[in-house]
Design a protein around this motif. Structure first.
Motif, PDB file in Angstrom:
ATOM      1  N   GLU A  95       7.131  40.424  58.433  1.00  0.00           N
ATOM      2  CA  GLU A  95       7.791  41.445  58.915  1.00  0.00           C
ATOM      3  C   GLU A  95       8.301  42.359  57.662  1.00  0.00           C
ATOM      4  O   GLU A  95       8.866  41.800  56.802  1.00  0.00           O
ATOM      5  N   ALA A  96       8.012  43.660  57.454  1.00  0.00           N
ATOM      6  CA  ALA A  96       8.844  44.415  56.481  1.00  0.00           C
ATOM      7  C   ALA A  96       9.953  44.429  56.438  1.00  0.00           C
ATOM      8  O   ALA A  96      10.804  44.713  57.461  1.00  0.00           O
ATOM      9  N   THR A  97      10.797  44.249  55.350  1.00  0.00           N
ATOM     10  CA  THR A  97      12.321  44.096  55.081  1.00  0.00           C
ATOM     11  C   THR A  97      12.591  44.851  54.117  1.00  0.00           C
ATOM     12  O   THR A  97      12.271  44.906  53.052  1.00  0.00           O
ATOM     13  N   ASP A  98      13.841  45.686  54.120  1.00  0.00           N
ATOM     14  CA  ASP A  98      14.206  46.682  53.220  1.00  0.00           C
ATOM     15  C   ASP A  98      15.335  45.765  52.219  1.00  0.00           C
ATOM     16  O   ASP A  98      16.270  45.390  52.516  1.00  0.00           O
ATOM     17  N   LEU A  99      14.592  45.533  51.131  1.00  0.00           N
ATOM     18  CA  LEU A  99      15.432  44.994  49.919  1.00  0.00           C
ATOM     19  C   LEU A  99      15.698  45.877  48.923  1.00  0.00           C
ATOM     20  O   LEU A  99      16.002  45.324  47.741  1.00  0.00           O
ATOM     21  N   SER A 100      15.969  47.229  49.256  1.00  0.00           N
ATOM     22  CA  SER A 100      16.251  48.199  48.159  1.00  0.00           C
ATOM     23  C   SER A 100      17.721  48.160  47.704  1.00  0.00           C
ATOM     24  O   SER A 100      18.141  48.743  46.946  1.00  0.00           O
ATOM     25  N   ALA A 101      18.374  47.184  48.267  1.00  0.00           N
ATOM     26  CA  ALA A 101      19.904  46.881  47.804  1.00  0.00           C
ATOM     27  C   ALA A 101      19.708  46.204  46.344  1.00  0.00           C
ATOM     28  O   ALA A 101      20.568  46.234  45.544  1.00  0.00           O
ATOM     29  N   ALA A 102      18.648  45.683  45.963  1.00  0.00           N
ATOM     30  CA  ALA A 102      18.321  45.078  44.857  1.00  0.00           C
ATOM     31  C   ALA A 102      17.422  45.799  43.821  1.00  0.00           C
ATOM     32  O   ALA A 102      16.299  46.613  44.524  1.00  0.00           O
ATOM     33  N   ASN A 103      17.273  45.736  42.558  1.00  0.00           N
ATOM     34  CA  ASN A 103      16.182  46.306  41.685  1.00  0.00           C
ATOM     35  C   ASN A 103      15.655  45.155  40.536  1.00  0.00           C
ATOM     36  O   ASN A 103      14.866  45.491  39.777  1.00  0.00           O
ATOM     37  N   ASN A 163       3.236  31.961  42.349  1.00  0.00           N
ATOM     38  CA  ASN A 163       2.004  30.990  42.636  1.00  0.00           C
ATOM     39  C   ASN A 163       1.223  30.770  41.473  1.00  0.00           C
ATOM     40  O   ASN A 163       1.402  31.305  40.491  1.00  0.00           O
ATOM     41  N   ALA A 164       0.563  29.651  41.312  1.00  0.00           N
ATOM     42  CA  ALA A 164      -0.412  29.228  40.356  1.00  0.00           C
ATOM     43  C   ALA A 164      -1.768  29.743  40.725  1.00  0.00           C
ATOM     44  O   ALA A 164      -1.897  30.142  41.914  1.00  0.00           O
ATOM     45  N   GLY A 165      -2.436  30.040  39.853  1.00  0.00           N
ATOM     46  CA  GLY A 165      -3.933  30.604  40.171  1.00  0.00           C
ATOM     47  C   GLY A 165      -4.108  31.783  39.403  1.00  0.00           C
ATOM     48  O   GLY A 165      -3.281  32.148  38.788  1.00  0.00           O
ATOM     49  N   PRO A 166      -5.310  32.270  39.112  1.00  0.00           N
ATOM     50  CA  PRO A 166      -6.647  31.819  39.883  1.00  0.00           C
ATOM     51  C   PRO A 166      -7.351  30.732  39.211  1.00  0.00           C
ATOM     52  O   PRO A 166      -8.457  30.341  39.804  1.00  0.00           O
ATOM     53  N   GLN A 167      -7.143  30.450  38.045  1.00  0.00           N
ATOM     54  CA  GLN A 167      -7.763  29.546  37.134  1.00  0.00           C
ATOM     55  C   GLN A 167      -7.717  27.913  38.041  1.00  0.00           C
ATOM     56  O   GLN A 167      -6.673  27.449  38.105  1.00  0.00           O
ATOM     57  N   PRO A 168      -8.970  27.326  38.110  1.00  0.00           N
ATOM     58  CA  PRO A 168      -9.089  26.125  38.898  1.00  0.00           C
ATOM     59  C   PRO A 168      -8.080  25.252  37.827  1.00  0.00           C
ATOM     60  O   PRO A 168      -7.960  25.247  36.525  1.00  0.00           O
ATOM     61  N   GLY A 169      -7.578  24.344  38.471  1.00  0.00           N
ATOM     62  CA  GLY A 169      -6.762  23.342  37.781  1.00  0.00           C
ATOM     63  C   GLY A 169      -5.615  22.807  38.598  1.00  0.00           C
ATOM     64  O   GLY A 169      -5.236  23.054  39.420  1.00  0.00           O
ATOM     65  N   GLU A 170      -5.064  21.695  37.690  1.00  0.00           N
ATOM     66  CA  GLU A 170      -3.627  21.202  38.065  1.00  0.00           C
ATOM     67  C   GLU A 170      -2.313  22.141  37.613  1.00  0.00           C
ATOM     68  O   GLU A 170      -2.474  22.406  36.288  1.00  0.00           O
ATOM     69  N   TYR A 171      -1.400  22.502  38.164  1.00  0.00           N
ATOM     70  CA  TYR A 171      -0.156  23.105  38.056  1.00  0.00           C
ATOM     71  C   TYR A 171       0.896  22.606  38.138  1.00  0.00           C
ATOM     72  O   TYR A 171       1.011  21.944  39.536  1.00  0.00           O
ATOM     73  N   ARG A 172       2.242  22.482  37.483  1.00  0.00           N
ATOM     74  CA  ARG A 172       3.384  21.920  37.775  1.00  0.00           C
ATOM     75  C   ARG A 172       4.534  22.780  37.274  1.00  0.00           C
ATOM     76  O   ARG A 172       4.406  23.116  36.182  1.00  0.00           O
ATOM     77  N   PHE A 173       5.371  23.033  38.139  1.00  0.00           N
ATOM     78  CA  PHE A 173       6.598  23.793  37.851  1.00  0.00           C
ATOM     79  C   PHE A 173       7.643  23.427  38.439  1.00  0.00           C
ATOM     80  O   PHE A 173       7.579  23.118  39.772  1.00  0.00           O
ATOM     81  N   GLN A 174       8.991  23.797  38.031  1.00  0.00           N
ATOM     82  CA  GLN A 174      10.151  23.552  38.940  1.00  0.00           C
ATOM     83  C   GLN A 174      10.693  24.813  38.958  1.00  0.00           C
ATOM     84  O   GLN A 174      10.741  25.683  37.965  1.00  0.00           O
ATOM     85  N   ILE A 175      11.410  25.281  40.089  1.00  0.00           N
ATOM     86  CA  ILE A 175      12.019  26.830  40.156  1.00  0.00           C
ATOM     87  C   ILE A 175      13.407  26.750  40.915  1.00  0.00           C
ATOM     88  O   ILE A 175      13.571  25.684  41.795  1.00  0.00           O
ATOM     89  N   ALA A 176      14.450  27.178  40.492  1.00  0.00           N
ATOM     90  CA  ALA A 176      15.728  27.381  41.029  1.00  0.00           C
ATOM     91  C   ALA A 176      16.405  28.637  40.964  1.00  0.00           C
ATOM     92  O   ALA A 176      15.994  29.398  40.171  1.00  0.00           O
ATOM     93  N   ASP A 177      17.499  28.764  41.689  1.00  0.00           N
ATOM     94  CA  ASP A 177      18.503  29.887  41.544  1.00  0.00           C
ATOM     95  C   ASP A 177      17.618  31.322  41.474  1.00  0.00           C
ATOM     96  O   ASP A 177      17.823  31.951  40.512  1.00  0.00           O
ATOM     97  N   ILE A 178      16.753  31.651  42.563  1.00  0.00           N
ATOM     98  CA  ILE A 178      16.149  32.709  42.831  1.00  0.00           C
ATOM     99  C   ILE A 178      17.066  33.736  43.343  1.00  0.00           C
ATOM    100  O   ILE A 178      17.591  33.292  44.384  1.00  0.00           O
ATOM    101  N   ARG A 179      17.009  34.726  42.632  1.00  0.00           N
ATOM    102  CA  ARG A 179      17.977  35.925  43.121  1.00  0.00           C
ATOM    103  C   ARG A 179      17.704  37.296  43.160  1.00  0.00           C
ATOM    104  O   ARG A 179      16.638  37.521  42.379  1.00  0.00           O
ATOM    105  N   LEU A 180      18.160  38.142  43.821  1.00  0.00           N
ATOM    106  CA  LEU A 180      17.830  39.462  44.112  1.00  0.00           C
ATOM    107  C   LEU A 180      19.067  40.128  43.652  1.00  0.00           C
ATOM    108  O   LEU A 180      20.112  40.051  44.361  1.00  0.00           O
ATOM    109  N   LEU A 181      18.947  40.878  42.706  1.00  0.00           N
ATOM    110  CA  LEU A 181      20.092  41.552  42.115  1.00  0.00           C
ATOM    111  C   LEU A 181      20.181  43.106  41.784  1.00  0.00           C
ATOM    112  O   LEU A 181      19.008  43.708  41.720  1.00  0.00           O
ATOM    113  N   LYS A 182      21.347  43.815  41.659  1.00  0.00           N
ATOM    114  CA  LYS A 182      21.253  45.358  41.385  1.00  0.00           C
ATOM    115  C   LYS A 182      21.707  45.286  40.043  1.00  0.00           C
ATOM    116  O   LYS A 182      22.839  44.829  39.637  1.00  0.00           O
ATOM    117  N   GLU A 183      20.916  45.821  39.127  1.00  0.00           N
ATOM    118  CA  GLU A 183      21.464  45.633  37.842  1.00  0.00           C
ATOM    119  C   GLU A 183      21.089  46.987  37.009  1.00  0.00           C
ATOM    120  O   GLU A 183      20.437  47.736  37.445  1.00  0.00           O
TER     121      GLU A 183
END
Length: 183
Positions: A95-103, A163-183
């Motif tokens: 569903e399309a969502t208006d996230l234009s409050a962030a940049n 996302n990982a890809g498109p190159q074949p293989g094993e990928y590992r990462f950790q991710i945290a504190d994902i934010r949408l901000l107006k700066e």
């Protein structure tokens, strides 16, 4: 005129701190939308796999902000194989969502030193607009202005994916504190 009204109806109030990742041991939650889900190329006939679990600790060893472990195996089988973690901001899938409050999109990441992509999908297109990033061995904050997502309209976002890809293989990462901000 109907189009403008539809966009207004789907505008969301972003959290004051901008954080859209509210990860706990029970749920990959978010302050709005359907939230976070594993994503891969299987619906398109691909063979890539993804495993997502809560990490033992967040950035800098703290438990104040939870992180998730993302383990992806990219396999041939689709023209553009991928696997990762996706955020669905709407009340229903795509569903399309208006996230234009962030940049700006900000997040903390660490991993195997490989290249990954942040893909943002918009209404009317099945191909995400992507920006590459590296998951370094130590935690790093990445900041990507929306202007780097060439041609992306923030008022009709359907998905944000790491996302990982498109190159074949094993990928590992950790991710945290994902934010949408107006700066």
């Amino acid at each position: 005129m109907a189009r403008l009204n539809a966009q207004k109806k789907l505008m969301v109030q972003l959290p004051v701190d901008g954080r859209i990742s509210l990860f706990t041991k029970d749920k990959l939650a978010s302050p709005f939308g359907l939230g976070w889900v594993p994503s891969n190329d299987a619906p398109m006939g691909g063979k890539s796999t993804i495993d997502i679990k809560l990490a033992d600790a967040g950035p800098d060893g703290s438990n104040d902000v939870a992180a998730v472990n993302v383990v992806a195996t990219i396999r041939p089988g689709f023209a553009y194989p991928w696997a990762g973690l996706a955020f669905l901001p709407g009340k229903q899938a795509m569903e399309a969502t208006d996230l234009s409050a962030a940049n700006t999109l900000k997040f903390k990441v660490k991993g195997d030193g490989k290249q990954y992509s942040v893909g943002i999908s918009v209404e009317g297109s099945y191909i995400p607009i992507s920006v590459r990033f590296t998951a370094p061995e130590e935690w790093k904050e990445i900041s990507i202005p929306f202007s780097q997502f060439k041609g992306m309209d923030p008022s009709i976002i359907t998905l944000i994916a790491f996302n990982a890809g498109p190159q074949p293989g094993e990928y590992r990462f950790q991710i945290a504190d994902i934010r949408l901000l107006k700066e």
